[in-house]
Design a protein around this motif. Structure first.
Motif, mmCIF file in Angstrom:
data_model
loop_
_atom_site.group_PDB
_atom_site.id
_atom_site.type_symbol
_atom_site.label_atom_id
_atom_site.label_comp_id
_atom_site.label_asym_id
_atom_site.label_seq_id
_atom_site.Cartn_x
_atom_site.Cartn_y
_atom_site.Cartn_z
ATOM 1 N N LEU A 31 -48.639 44.917 -37.482
ATOM 2 C CA LEU A 31 -48.597 46.377 -37.340
ATOM 3 C C LEU A 31 -49.941 47.001 -37.682
ATOM 4 C CD1 LEU A 31 -45.085 47.306 -38.806
ATOM 5 C CD2 LEU A 31 -45.795 47.225 -36.400
ATOM 6 N N LEU A 32 -50.647 46.428 -38.644
ATOM 7 C CA LEU A 32 -51.975 46.935 -38.982
ATOM 8 C C LEU A 32 -52.915 46.808 -37.792
ATOM 9 C CD1 LEU A 32 -52.695 45.677 -42.626
ATOM 10 C CD2 LEU A 32 -52.231 48.008 -41.876
ATOM 11 N N TYR A 33 -52.836 45.679 -37.119
ATOM 12 C CA TYR A 33 -53.691 45.455 -35.946
ATOM 13 C C TYR A 33 -53.371 46.470 -34.853
ATOM 14 C CZ TYR A 33 -55.540 43.279 -31.736
ATOM 15 O OH TYR A 33 -56.202 43.051 -30.547
ATOM 16 N N GLU A 34 -52.093 46.689 -34.597
ATOM 17 C CA GLU A 34 -51.686 47.645 -33.572
ATOM 18 C C GLU A 34 -52.049 49.073 -33.969
ATOM 19 O OE1 GLU A 34 -47.532 46.963 -33.233
ATOM 20 O OE2 GLU A 34 -47.753 44.950 -32.356
ATOM 21 N N SER A 35 -52.058 49.333 -35.276
ATOM 22 C CA SER A 35 -52.338 50.678 -35.763
ATOM 23 C C SER A 35 -53.791 51.079 -35.540
ATOM 24 C CB SER A 35 -52.003 50.771 -37.252
ATOM 25 O OG SER A 35 -52.246 52.052 -37.746
ATOM 26 N N ILE A 36 -54.681 50.107 -35.462
ATOM 27 C CA ILE A 36 -56.096 50.421 -35.221
ATOM 28 C C ILE A 36 -56.251 51.176 -33.907
ATOM 29 C CG2 ILE A 36 -58.373 49.432 -34.761
ATOM 30 C CD1 ILE A 36 -57.676 47.184 -36.695
ATOM 31 N N ILE A 37 -55.596 50.692 -32.868
ATOM 32 C CA ILE A 37 -55.633 51.373 -31.562
ATOM 33 C C ILE A 37 -54.941 52.728 -31.657
ATOM 34 C CG2 ILE A 37 -54.945 51.209 -29.144
ATOM 35 C CD1 ILE A 37 -55.002 48.158 -29.479
ATOM 36 N N HIS A 38 -53.843 52.753 -32.392
ATOM 37 C CA HIS A 38 -53.059 53.979 -32.530
ATOM 38 C C HIS A 38 -53.867 55.102 -33.172
ATOM 39 C CE1 HIS A 38 -50.124 56.809 -33.986
ATOM 40 N NE2 HIS A 38 -50.220 56.386 -35.234
ATOM 41 N N ILE A 39 -54.513 54.840 -34.301
ATOM 42 C CA ILE A 39 -55.245 55.909 -34.991
ATOM 43 C C ILE A 39 -56.497 56.307 -34.212
ATOM 44 C CG2 ILE A 39 -54.393 55.231 -37.269
ATOM 45 C CD1 ILE A 39 -57.123 53.966 -37.824
ATOM 46 N N PHE A 49 -46.853 55.474 -42.262
ATOM 47 C CA PHE A 49 -47.092 54.481 -43.310
ATOM 48 C C PHE A 49 -48.174 53.469 -42.914
ATOM 49 C CE2 PHE A 49 -45.588 50.519 -45.548
ATOM 50 C CZ PHE A 49 -45.890 50.948 -46.825
ATOM 51 N N THR A 50 -48.092 52.943 -41.717
ATOM 52 C CA THR A 50 -49.040 51.918 -41.283
ATOM 53 C C THR A 50 -50.437 52.481 -41.107
ATOM 54 O OG1 THR A 50 -47.223 50.815 -40.116
ATOM 55 C CG2 THR A 50 -49.457 50.118 -39.579
ATOM 56 N N ALA A 51 -50.541 53.678 -40.526
ATOM 57 C CA ALA A 51 -51.843 54.309 -40.328
ATOM 58 C C ALA A 51 -52.543 54.569 -41.654
ATOM 59 C CB ALA A 51 -51.686 55.610 -39.553
ATOM 60 N N LEU A 52 -51.766 54.855 -42.698
ATOM 61 C CA LEU A 52 -52.334 55.076 -44.024
ATOM 62 C C LEU A 52 -53.110 53.856 -44.500
ATOM 63 C CD1 LEU A 52 -52.548 56.699 -46.701
ATOM 64 C CD2 LEU A 52 -50.376 55.655 -47.373
ATOM 65 N N PHE A 53 -52.515 52.681 -44.351
ATOM 66 C CA PHE A 53 -53.162 51.457 -44.814
ATOM 67 C C PHE A 53 -54.311 51.050 -43.893
ATOM 68 C CE2 PHE A 53 -49.319 51.220 -47.291
ATOM 69 C CZ PHE A 53 -49.745 50.624 -48.470
ATOM 70 N N THR A 54 -54.160 51.268 -42.600
ATOM 71 C CA THR A 54 -55.240 50.939 -41.670
ATOM 72 C C THR A 54 -56.479 51.776 -41.967
ATOM 73 O OG1 THR A 54 -53.594 50.448 -39.977
ATOM 74 C CG2 THR A 54 -55.862 50.742 -39.244
ATOM 75 N N THR A 55 -56.268 53.061 -42.181
ATOM 76 C CA THR A 55 -57.382 53.950 -42.513
ATOM 77 C C THR A 55 -58.022 53.544 -43.838
ATOM 78 O OG1 THR A 55 -56.269 55.772 -41.361
ATOM 79 C CG2 THR A 55 -58.053 56.356 -42.866
ATOM 80 N N ALA A 56 -57.202 53.186 -44.815
ATOM 81 C CA ALA A 56 -57.715 52.766 -46.116
ATOM 82 C C ALA A 56 -58.583 51.513 -45.995
ATOM 83 C CB ALA A 56 -56.559 52.509 -47.078
ATOM 84 N N VAL A 57 -58.169 50.562 -45.146
ATOM 85 C CA VAL A 57 -58.950 49.337 -44.950
ATOM 86 C C VAL A 57 -60.301 49.662 -44.319
ATOM 87 C CG1 VAL A 57 -59.079 47.192 -43.629
ATOM 88 C CG2 VAL A 57 -56.954 47.798 -44.812
ATOM 89 N N ILE A 58 -60.308 50.529 -43.307
ATOM 90 C CA ILE A 58 -61.558 50.899 -42.636
ATOM 91 C C ILE A 58 -62.498 51.612 -43.601
ATOM 92 C CG2 ILE A 58 -62.553 52.341 -40.813
ATOM 93 C CD1 ILE A 58 -60.017 51.771 -39.168
ATOM 94 N N VAL A 59 -61.962 52.555 -44.380
ATOM 95 C CA VAL A 59 -62.774 53.276 -45.365
ATOM 96 C C VAL A 59 -63.328 52.310 -46.411
ATOM 97 C CG1 VAL A 59 -62.704 54.979 -47.232
ATOM 98 C CG2 VAL A 59 -61.648 55.499 -45.026
#
Length: 251
Positions: free
Chosen positions: A41-49, A218-228
């Motif tokens: 889901l994290l991988y898919e969320s990258i495209i989503h955000i 929820f998933t976008a929160l963690f994806t953004t946190a990883v990128i930051v």
């Protein structure tokens, strides 16, 4: 060098172990939970955000504000170093009395700026720049009290002017630790700018966090946190590299 390589190796092993546990635990065992999202889901969320949150524009806005403020803040401190150090040395008591204001949380100033300049990108930049100058000046003041007396006496015996002593002795003695401290300023600035954007509903990554919270993504929160986190790590790496490569005395 051996200690550095050993530390890097240990950190990599720890990271790999944690990553392995995370994938196994949250992809296969606890695939449905409210603690951490599945790795897929994290991988898919990258495209989503990137698509749905206008992430590139927000990322460009926040990083531009932070890194231009860091660079310009250092330039301002450098250009005014002799004047600042003269004040720090000759008016130490007065400077120490101003430390009363350090008990005001940075959160207060972020809200205050948003009251004064609502939804203003330039005001956000000024806030970040002032924060950089304040933190760097505070560190320079502390370092000015650590300059070895023999350096100052030698400079006076060479008949250097007061301005030259501040520039060639105080500044150069303080610079290595000041640059190291810029790694901490860099981290503080990320926190302050994200808070500023979150409060002010502006267009940066702080606004992305605000939107994520609004939609409970929820998933976008963690994806953004990883990128930051990766951006903060890279910025810190550049600062450390600069310090070791170009400002290596007294280290």
């Amino acid at each position: 060098m051996t200690k550095v390589n050993s530390s890097t190796k240990n950190n990599f092993i720890l990271f790999a172990a944690l990553l392995f546990v995370y994938i196994i635990l949250f992809e296969f065992i606890l695939s449905i939970n409210k603690v951490l999202p599945k790795p897929t889901l994290l991988y898919e969320s990258i495209i989503h955000i990137w698509r749905d949150y206008n992430f590139f524009f927000a990322l460009t806005t926040t990083t531009s504000v932070i890194y231009i403020a860091l660079l310009l803040g250092f330039v301002i401190i450098y250009l005014s170093s002799s004047w600042l150090l003269k004040i720090f040395v000759e008016m130490e008591g007065a400077i120490l009395s101003l430390r009363l204001f350090r008990y005001l949380p940075a959160f207060f100033f972020a809200i205050l700026f948003n009251f004064w300049f609502s939804d203003n990108l330039f005001a956000e930049f000024v806030f970040a720049l002032l924060a950089t100058i304040f933190l760097a000046s505070q560190k320079l003041f502390d370092e000015s009290k650590q300059v070895k007396e023999e350096y100052i006496l030698t400079a006076k015996n060479l008949n250097l002017t007061a301005s030259d002593i501040y520039k060639d002795v105080y500044w150069k003695s303080s610079l290595p630790d000041l640059i190291k401290y810029f790694e901490r300023i860099h981290y503080y600035l990320w926190v302050l700018v994200l808070i500023y954007e979150f409060i002010g509903n502006s267009l940066g990554l702080g606004f992305i966090y605000r939107t994520i919270l609004l939609y409970e993504d929820f998933t976008a929160l963690f994806t953004t946190a990883v990128i930051v986190s990766l951006l903060i790590w890279f910025g810190s790496f550049v600062i450390r590299f600069t310090q070791k490569k170009f400002i290596f005395w007294n280290s």
